[in-house]
Design a protein around this motif. Structure first.
Motif, PDB file in Angstrom:
ATOM      1  N   HIS A 158      17.456  57.155 -38.861  1.00  0.00           N
ATOM      2  CA  HIS A 158      16.865  56.287 -37.836  1.00  0.00           C
ATOM      3  C   HIS A 158      15.965  55.221 -38.497  1.00  0.00           C
ATOM      4  CE1 HIS A 158      14.487  55.083 -34.364  1.00  0.00           C
ATOM      5  NE2 HIS A 158      15.413  55.632 -33.613  1.00  0.00           N
TER       6      HIS A 158
ATOM      7  N   ALA B  86      13.553  53.486 -27.799  1.00  0.00           N
ATOM      8  CA  ALA B  86      14.717  53.203 -26.957  1.00  0.00           C
ATOM      9  C   ALA B  86      14.782  54.068 -25.706  1.00  0.00           C
ATOM     10  CB  ALA B  86      16.006  53.374 -27.767  1.00  0.00           C
TER      11      ALA B  86
ATOM     12  N   LEU C  84      14.223  45.486 -48.869  1.00  0.00           N
ATOM     13  CA  LEU C  84      15.228  46.452 -48.404  1.00  0.00           C
ATOM     14  C   LEU C  84      16.607  46.152 -48.996  1.00  0.00           C
ATOM     15  CD1 LEU C  84      14.309  46.634 -44.591  1.00  0.00           C
ATOM     16  CD2 LEU C  84      14.064  48.496 -46.246  1.00  0.00           C
TER      17      LEU C  84
ATOM     18  N   HIS D  86      11.286  48.405 -31.387  1.00  0.00           N
ATOM     19  CA  HIS D  86      11.876  49.267 -32.412  1.00  0.00           C
ATOM     20  C   HIS D  86      12.708  50.379 -31.760  1.00  0.00           C
ATOM     21  CE1 HIS D  86      12.133  52.087 -35.752  1.00  0.00           C
ATOM     22  NE2 HIS D  86      11.771  51.089 -36.554  1.00  0.00           N
ATOM     23  N   PRO D  87      13.846  50.731 -32.365  1.00  0.00           N
ATOM     24  CA  PRO D  87      14.701  51.772 -31.777  1.00  0.00           C
ATOM     25  C   PRO D  87      13.983  53.089 -31.492  1.00  0.00           C
ATOM     26  CG  PRO D  87      15.883  50.643 -33.531  1.00  0.00           C
ATOM     27  CD  PRO D  87      14.473  50.100 -33.545  1.00  0.00           C
ATOM     28  N   MET D  88      12.854  53.347 -32.101  1.00  0.00           N
ATOM     29  CA  MET D  88      12.151  54.602 -31.808  1.00  0.00           C
ATOM     30  C   MET D  88      11.576  54.605 -30.393  1.00  0.00           C
ATOM     31  SD  MET D  88       8.809  54.284 -34.265  1.00  0.00           S
ATOM     32  CE  MET D  88       7.596  52.965 -34.055  1.00  0.00           C
TER      33      MET D  88
ATOM     34  N   MET E 206      13.171  54.262 -37.979  1.00  0.00           N
ATOM     35  CA  MET E 206      11.752  54.627 -38.145  1.00  0.00           C
ATOM     36  C   MET E 206      11.489  55.264 -39.506  1.00  0.00           C
ATOM     37  SD  MET E 206      11.388  57.783 -35.443  1.00  0.00           S
ATOM     38  CE  MET E 206      12.321  59.305 -35.650  1.00  0.00           C
TER      39      MET E 206
ATOM     40  N   TRP F 158      22.111  57.101 -32.165  1.00  0.00           N
ATOM     41  CA  TRP F 158      22.435  57.080 -30.735  1.00  0.00           C
ATOM     42  C   TRP F 158      22.035  55.773 -30.046  1.00  0.00           C
ATOM     43  CZ3 TRP F 158      19.197  56.801 -26.375  1.00  0.00           C
ATOM     44  CH2 TRP F 158      17.833  56.705 -26.667  1.00  0.00           C
ATOM     45  N   TRP F 159      20.969  55.145 -30.496  1.00  0.00           N
ATOM     46  CA  TRP F 159      20.394  53.966 -29.852  1.00  0.00           C
ATOM     47  C   TRP F 159      21.200  52.686 -30.151  1.00  0.00           C
ATOM     48  CZ3 TRP F 159      19.695  50.155 -33.261  1.00  0.00           C
ATOM     49  CH2 TRP F 159      19.742  50.556 -34.623  1.00  0.00           C
TER      50      TRP F 159
ATOM     51  N   TRP G 284      11.994  44.360 -38.441  1.00  0.00           N
ATOM     52  CA  TRP G 284      11.985  44.136 -39.884  1.00  0.00           C
ATOM     53  C   TRP G 284      13.075  44.905 -40.627  1.00  0.00           C
ATOM     54  CZ3 TRP G 284      11.038  47.557 -43.994  1.00  0.00           C
ATOM     55  CH2 TRP G 284      10.797  48.883 -43.602  1.00  0.00           C
ATOM     56  N   TRP G 285      13.447  46.085 -40.136  1.00  0.00           N
ATOM     57  CA  TRP G 285      14.391  46.985 -40.804  1.00  0.00           C
ATOM     58  C   TRP G 285      15.833  46.526 -40.639  1.00  0.00           C
ATOM     59  CZ3 TRP G 285      18.135  48.455 -37.594  1.00  0.00           C
ATOM     60  CH2 TRP G 285      17.879  48.216 -36.225  1.00  0.00           C
TER      61      TRP G 285
ATOM     62  N   THR H 112      17.338  45.623 -30.458  1.00  0.00           N
ATOM     63  CA  THR H 112      17.572  44.650 -31.534  1.00  0.00           C
ATOM     64  C   THR H 112      17.480  43.229 -30.994  1.00  0.00           C
ATOM     65  OG1 THR H 112      19.970  44.505 -31.230  1.00  0.00           O
ATOM     66  CG2 THR H 112      19.162  46.249 -32.702  1.00  0.00           C
TER      67      THR H 112
ATOM     68  N   TRP I  14      17.524  63.464 -28.805  1.00  0.00           N
ATOM     69  CA  TRP I  14      16.351  62.590 -28.943  1.00  0.00           C
ATOM     70  C   TRP I  14      15.368  62.910 -27.833  1.00  0.00           C
ATOM     71  CZ3 TRP I  14      14.654  59.179 -32.532  1.00  0.00           C
ATOM     72  CH2 TRP I  14      13.576  58.366 -32.177  1.00  0.00           C
TER      73      TRP I  14
END
Lengths: 276, 276
Positions: B144, A148, B113, A144-146, B146, B182-183, A182-183, A156, B208
């Motif tokens: 983001h 990164a 979504l 997940h990008p959190m 998240m 940013w990611w 998932w997002w 991704t 970040w």
């Protein structure tokens, strides 16, 4: 059809169970497969662990994890490559064909995600042939990008595939983990792209629940508790012709505080109810 | 060139300051612009706040925030639309041309979504003409990933643009906030896409930093403390011909615990050193 015939429990989900206790519980519940982690395997003893799962008739669907390949310091980089070769050897000994690779975060002082991703490609070029000689495939897991900056610069499925596609599909593929992708509205197309190329080397399930805990590492939700439609994801992956085991991998302080066998039974039940 | 000539301080960064204290501090430090939030403006009084910033000669670069448009319940949806019309009116009164829109998360019980994103488009179709009549542009802010389940189903600049492009560019655009995008390796192309279409309605900076705090809302880093190259992002946005104010918006428990004027001075200093 037995709803658990393709279920694999990732060891981390019930890390409160010793390896023998996990094997016993799997036998009792009719769970045919496990995903293992290096640290508890090393603690139990690599050869003993290999014998244990073999004697129990358990399929080992993956070993977690190699990776952390973004260091710029030459000595650290050499250490990381050596450690990945060791992980590949351990995967082969355990009888699994898949080593999960978590890329690593930004090197200290760097803000260059692009360079860090290229750095991983260089390392994979060294490791993939070594793994192939031992019957092990490298599975790049986008996180997940959190994560990164500090854990995984590959955020991704498309990025993971861009890396994997520089190598033969039987050497380098990707992990599709619902929690991490998932997002992403581009993930469905990336799943199709990965499946068509035979690069889905691992498929893992975890649900997305909020609020996230501090550090955001140990908040993966039990299947059915969160925002992710597991059945839709299974159908998406299977639409590519994929027929492998489905691992459930939850990092969750709440689950870890409970009785491990009870959590395993609950997880198997949720797997059945959420994917069938 | 005065390094603060295009600096705008988002009110939330120094929320410990009252509006008059913020205006005084901006005058003292030579800060020409502010981004405001509805709640503290309402607390101070809308008309009084409008007069205060006007008298202080401060440009109001944006009002945060409208949005939260994903409710399925008809009564809730009506309430949300009414609230957004009120936010548009407030923006007009405060003399800003930009209302920041945070879409909202998944409706209760939903895992869809795609449907939620479509729901936002339907709402924008009702709100954009209302806003245009009042000289206000709606700026969709991707948050983001998240935050995808509980706060904002729009997670990337491309998704925000896909929504915005259904409407005229002077009615609906996007927010480029470094913290949220940013990611994303596709964000640079999306910035170019947004800039070429005149749809960058707001540009915000935050860094970040990790570890993220529980709930992940209030961990935005001071410029220079984290993983994001601010200069690179500024150059990227300016390469599209963009010349607007640059807002710094930090949600950070550590900064909020300190003296507000000191934090403002530090933030202005970081803005200068990290972007020039």
């Amino acid at each position: 059809m037995n709803p658990l015939s393709r279920f694999s429990i990732n060891q981390m989900t019930v890390r409160q169970l010793s390896l023998p206790a996990l094997a016993d519980a799997c036998a009792g519940l009719g769970i045919p497969a496990v995903g293992l982690w290096r640290e508890p395997v090393a603690e139990y003893g690599l050869d003993a662990a290999a014998k244990l799962v073999r004697d129990a008739g358990l399929t080992v669907t993956s070993l977690c994890r190699g990776g952390f390949l973004t260091a710029l310091d030459p000595a650290e980089r050499t250490r990381a490559l050596d450690d990945n070769r060791a992980a590949i050897d351990e995967a082969a000994t355990l009888g699994t064909d898949t080593l999960v690779m978590v890329s690593g975060g930004l090197p200290p002082g760097s803000r260059d995600l692009v360079a860090a991703r290229e750095h991983i490609a260089d390392a994979l070029a060294l490791l993939a042939p070594y793994a192939a000689e031992r019957g092990v495939r490298l599975a790049i897991e986008p996180l997940h990008p959190m994560f990164a900056s500090d854990r995984c610069v590959v955020s991704t499925l498309d990025q993971a595939l861009d890396l994997a596609e520089r190598f033969p599909a039987d050497q380098v593929g990707v992990v599709v983990d619902t929690y991490h992708v998932w997002w992403d509205d581009r993930a469905p197309a990336a799943v199709a792209r990965a499946g068509a190329a035979g690069r889905i080397h691992s498929f893992q399930l975890a649900d997305w629940t909020t609020p996230l805990p501090a550090g955001v590492l140990n908040g993966r939700g039990q299947l059915g508790d969160g925002a992710i439609d597991m059945r839709e994801w299974l159908e998406r992956v299977e639409a590519t012709g994929w027929t492998g085991f489905i691992e459930v991998e939850l990092f969750n302080d709440g689950l870890w505080a409970r009785d491990g066998v009870e959590v395993l039974e609950e997880t198997a039940g949720r797997f059945a109810s959420e994917t069938f």
